[in-house]
Design a protein around this motif. Structure first.
Motif, short mmCIF file in Angstrom:
data_model
loop_
_atom_site.label_atom_id
_atom_site.label_comp_id
_atom_site.label_asym_id
_atom_site.label_seq_id
_atom_site.Cartn_x
_atom_site.Cartn_y
_atom_site.Cartn_z
N VAL A 86 0.87 -7.12 -6.28
CA VAL A 86 -0.54 -7.84 -6.55
C VAL A 86 0.81 -8.89 -5.39
O VAL A 86 -0.13 -9.93 -5.01
N CYS A 87 1.45 -8.93 -5.36
CA CYS A 87 2.36 -10.33 -4.07
C CYS A 87 1.81 -10.12 -2.84
O CYS A 87 2.41 -11.00 -2.35
N GLY A 147 8.78 -5.79 -5.95
CA GLY A 147 8.42 -4.38 -6.68
C GLY A 147 7.21 -4.96 -7.53
O GLY A 147 6.93 -4.68 -8.81
N ALA A 148 5.43 -5.61 -6.85
CA ALA A 148 5.28 -6.09 -7.56
C ALA A 148 3.71 -6.26 -6.58
O ALA A 148 3.70 -6.92 -5.48
N CYS A 167 -1.16 -7.36 -13.01
CA CYS A 167 -0.43 -8.93 -13.18
C CYS A 167 -0.93 -9.25 -14.73
O CYS A 167 -0.67 -9.27 -15.58
N GLY A 173 4.56 -13.57 -10.13
CA GLY A 173 3.66 -13.49 -8.97
C GLY A 173 2.68 -13.20 -9.57
O GLY A 173 1.49 -12.40 -9.74
N GLU A 174 1.86 -14.07 -10.49
CA GLU A 174 0.15 -14.12 -10.99
C GLU A 174 -0.87 -15.63 -9.80
O GLU A 174 -0.76 -16.10 -9.07
N SER A 196 5.36 -15.98 -6.00
CA SER A 196 6.82 -15.32 -6.57
C SER A 196 7.34 -15.70 -5.07
O SER A 196 8.90 -15.87 -5.51
N ASP A 246 0.88 -1.17 0.29
CA ASP A 246 0.09 -0.25 0.10
C ASP A 246 0.77 1.30 -0.21
O ASP A 246 1.57 1.48 1.31
#
Lengths: 237, 565
Positions: free
Chosen positions: B307-308, B304-305, B479, B323-324, B317, B223
């Motif tokens: 969604v992870c 740096g994602a 993603c 990281g899907e 991940s 966040d």
């Protein structure tokens, strides 16, 4: 070939050549690369004893990476850590480095490439000596971070994710470094600069040797940079 | 090497005098210790130099004073912060010059440095002591109790504060199911955002027959504008490790991972150090405290994602994939890391666990409200005087947080809304700030508790622009695995962009609402399902601002005019 390590045998041209072919090398020239790399790996002991000082930085980086993979690359989950180490060593994840990692970890090159391009931290092109990351997290955004980013775009004449022609600065945006009390802020490599106004932009650039500076502040001490970075330090001021 | 409860007690006894000295508040006597905040924010605003300077000065002048690094006080807006003990005299904005001043005037001559003491915005008198400062008065620091009190890089200081005693107790009792029950009865709910009951999650994992299980600490604090987890990891990493080991024992896991953002290098460093120290003392590894229980912890670095932060994406991940996320069920408690039962808990959730074991579930349940027990840590940022990190009991009102703790807004500014839950949450408008902060009340308002980011927005912020900012974030971070999120978020951004450029129509507004609902209902994972929340929430409370952009071609806050050209 394994047993006859020849320090004068320079593989850099071969790898550099591979760069032009890009990822295709991962499929076409795997054996060639494998042989070359086996030669270099068998030289670890000699290198550590300082007997082969002729080895260049890139060769040394590959050796360090090799050792790292031996230690962390066993589980599939180790790939992220290996890529982070590779980026730390080489500055970015070139097709050659991705191919090398894939080979060593017995993974398809496509898998490594997929991971390398999924995460925003990984970069696949050379970066500037100083990477300016303007924070665009919420706290910074509501404190006019877009104005600061725009000022950098104007002064450096690059868009985010681009590098200046002299290779000094790469402009990026980042999502929150978690130091929101200093908003708006940016990082230059590891250093954090906070409480910024657009007017601060020239001063920051000049601190890192950028020509765009209108005034010359005292020059900061040299910041840590990727180990593979061989460019000379910029002139002060 | 600690082999028994007695060994642990011996370490505590040895280090307790040093730490106890820091608990004597309110009367400054001859200074013996200076604690310098060594969190990211304070270090990078000059704290690093101040710390080094103080150490040098103390050495050179031969003063009998210890200079110690400590965790976040939360008072980040006035950092770097340093506190002199005994007495807890708090100094603000301690740069190198100020450090010299403190060393000479206070440490050597025993007089307070008046101009570095805290002074409120309203110009009232200076406050000498930490506990007199309004910022701390209405807080209830439970999880953060050791942050700003102990050196996070020294396991002995954590042990001196009863650290690892909860672990020793549960291992001595030898009843894993009792721990699950304790956590269940405490009413602890996940602090990562969704608020799932932690005891329930653990009981699902404990019930799995599989011999191999995992504990994962989710420290992928994505966040933007939130830094609770970073502060806990930097200020008291051992509390998180202890929580993980207890969780591991409770569900029968042998291995744990902390999935932490690589953007937090200091947190990573402190975690690595903490793990090494715990291993060296035998609190991690084989046969912990002679109980026969094996457990070890390693780090998995994010890259740096956003969604992870979603648990199934995090798992992929951590296994070295993109990281899907994937469809649930099966939930990670059944099939998680390497398809083995896995409990994924947030940093703050795990940091609560040793406290619950030590003080009992009844103690924990006595804090907070009927449905939301305990305390919550928030990071306070945006248009507010005292930005920083706070811990408050659940059920406190947002207005207390903003005005009493955060010191209100700068002169001439008027609060418009408070965004909770970041990109997955929504805006609580000014007239509803008296609503208690708990999971249910916030949900009724169309937002979520989230992980704890609070962004204060004022009359200079345009709510349509804020909605666009969050949607752009979601579109960037999507993603791409499912269409509603990948395509839908981009379309929503397009519409919002038209509106902010003064080219929107009423038809756009209708479509925006419809699309936002579609993205919410049809997306695969939490990112997509909550991505449209900022739009829906601003449409609910600030529709007049949308209409001003569309009907009058005007941005009431004057933000979009600037963006337009």
């Amino acid at each position: 070939m394994d047993q006859t390590f020849d320090p004068t045998f320079n593989i850099t041209p071969i790898l550099a050549g591979a760069g032009a072919i890009g990822l295709a090398v991962g499929f076409g020239a795997q054996n060639l690369i494998k042989d070359v790399i086996t030669v270099r790996v068998s030289g670890i002991a000699e290198w550590e004893n300082g007997e082969h000082s002729t080895m260049n930085v890139e060769e040394r980086n590959y050796l360090v990476l090799e050792k790292f993979i031996e230690r962390y690359g066993k589980k599939p989950g180790g790939l992220m850590r290996v890529l982070q180490k590779a980026q730390e060593l080489f500055g970015y994840l070139s097709p050659e480095v991705q191919t090398y990692v894939a080979e060593k970890m017995c993974l398809p090159v496509g898998h490594v490439h997929g991971v390398a391009t999924f995460y925003s931290q990984f970069v696949t092109a050379p970066q500037g000596k100083y990477v300016i990351s303007v924070c665009m997290g919420t706290a910074c955004y509501v404190k006019n971070a877009p104005d600061i980013l725009n000022r950098f775009r104007e002064v450096l004449q690059v868009e985010p994710d681009e590098t200046t022609e002299d290779g000094l600065f790469t402009l990026r945006t980042t999502r929150c470094v978690g130091a929101c009390s200093m908003a708006p802020l940016l990082t230059v490599n590891q250093a954090v600069h906070g409480h910024l106004e657009p007017e601060d932009v020239p001063r920051i650039l000049s601190r890192y040797g950028g020509k765009a500076g209108e005034e010359v502040d005292e020059v900061d001490q040299e910041l840590p940079r990727p180990a593979g970075d061989q460019r000379p330090a910029p002139p002060p001021g | 090497m600690i082999r028994s409860f007695r060994d642990l007690q011996a370490i505590k006894d040895r280090h307790l005098p040093l730490v106890s000295e820091r608990l004597q508040e309110g009367r400054a006597t001859r200074p013996t210790q200076v604690l310098v905040c060594a969190s990211t924010a304070c270090l990078s605003t000059g704290g690093e130099q101040a710390y080094k300077f103080l150490r040098r000065e103390v050495r050179e002048q031969g003063l009998d004073v210890q200079v110690v690094k400590t965790g976040c006080y939360g008072f980040c807006g006035l950092g770097p912060v340093a506190v002199v003990h005994p007495g807890a005299v708090l100094y603000c904005r301690v740069d190198e010059d100020a450090a010299g001043n403190i060393a000479r005037t206070h440490l050597r001559d025993g007089r307070l440095v008046q101009n570095l003491l805290y002074q409120g915005m309203d110009g009232e008198g200076r406050k000498n002591f930490l506990h007199e400062i309004p910022f701390f008065e209405k807080q209830q620091r439970v999880v953060l109790e050791n942050s700003g009190l102990i050196n996070p890089e020294d396991i002995n200081e954590y042990i001196a504060r009863d650290g690892y005693f909860a672990l020793a107790r549960v291992l001595a009792e030898g009843r894993p199911e009792a721990i699950v029950d304790t956590v269940h009865r405490s009413g602890l709910r996940g602090r990562g955002g969704a608020g799932f009951p932690t005891g329930k999650k653990w009981s699902f994992a404990a019930a799995q027959e599989e011999p191999e299980k995992y504990i994962i600490c989710n420290a992928d604090e994505g966040d933007p504008g939130a830094f609770m987890d970073r502060s806990i990891l930097e200020g008291n990493p051992h509390a998180v490790l202890e929580g993980m080991i207890i969780a591991g024992y409770a569900i029968g896991a042998q291995e744990g991972y902390v999935y932490v953002r690589a953007e937090y290098p200091l947190a990573v460093k402190r975690l690595e150090l903490a793990i090494r120290q715990a291993q060296k003392l035998g609190l991690l590894g084989k046969d912990i405290l002679g109980s026969g229980f094996d457990f070890d912890i390693d780090l998995a670095l994010g890259a740096g994602a956003f969604v992870c932060g979603e648990e199934t994406a995090l798992l992929r991940s951590a296994m070295g994939f993109r990281g899907e996320p994937r469809v649930r069920p099966p939930y990670p408690v059944e099939k998680g890391l390497y398809d083995k039962p896995t409990v994924i808990n947030n940093v703050e959730t795990l940091a609560n666990v040793p406290l619950i074991v030590r003080h009992g579930p009844e103690w924990f349940a006595s804090l907070g409200t009927a449905g939301s027990k305990g305390t919550k840590i928030f990071s306070l940022a945006g248009q507010i005087n005292d930005t920083g990190l706070i811990e408050v009991p659940m059920g406190i009102s947002l207005s207390t947080i903003v005005f009493d703790i955060g010191g209100g807004l700068p002169p001439g500014r008027k609060v418009k809304a408070v965004q909770t839950g970041g990109p997955s949450g929504g805006a609580v408008p000014a007239h509803l700030l008296d609503v208690p902060v708990d999971y249910e009340s916030l949900q009724e308002l169309g937002t979520i508790m989230g992980s704890g980011g609070l962004i204060v927005l004022d009359n200079t912020d345009c709510m349509v622009d804020i909605a666009k900012f969050y949607m752009q974030f979601a579109a960037d971070e999507s993603c791409g695995a499912c269409t509603p999120c990948r395509v839908g978020t981009v379309h929503v951004v397009d519409i919002l962009d038209r509106i902010t450029r003064g080219e929107g129509t009423l038809e756009d507004l209708r479509e925006l609402e419809e699309l936002a609902h579609d993205v919410r209902d049809a997306s695969l994972c939490g990112l997509g399902q909550t991505a449209a929340n900022p739009v829906l929430s601003t449409l609910r409370y600030f529709r007049d601002e949308y209409l001003a952009h569309i009907n009058d071609r005007r941005c009431p806050a004057g933000v979009c005019n600037r963006v337009a050209h």
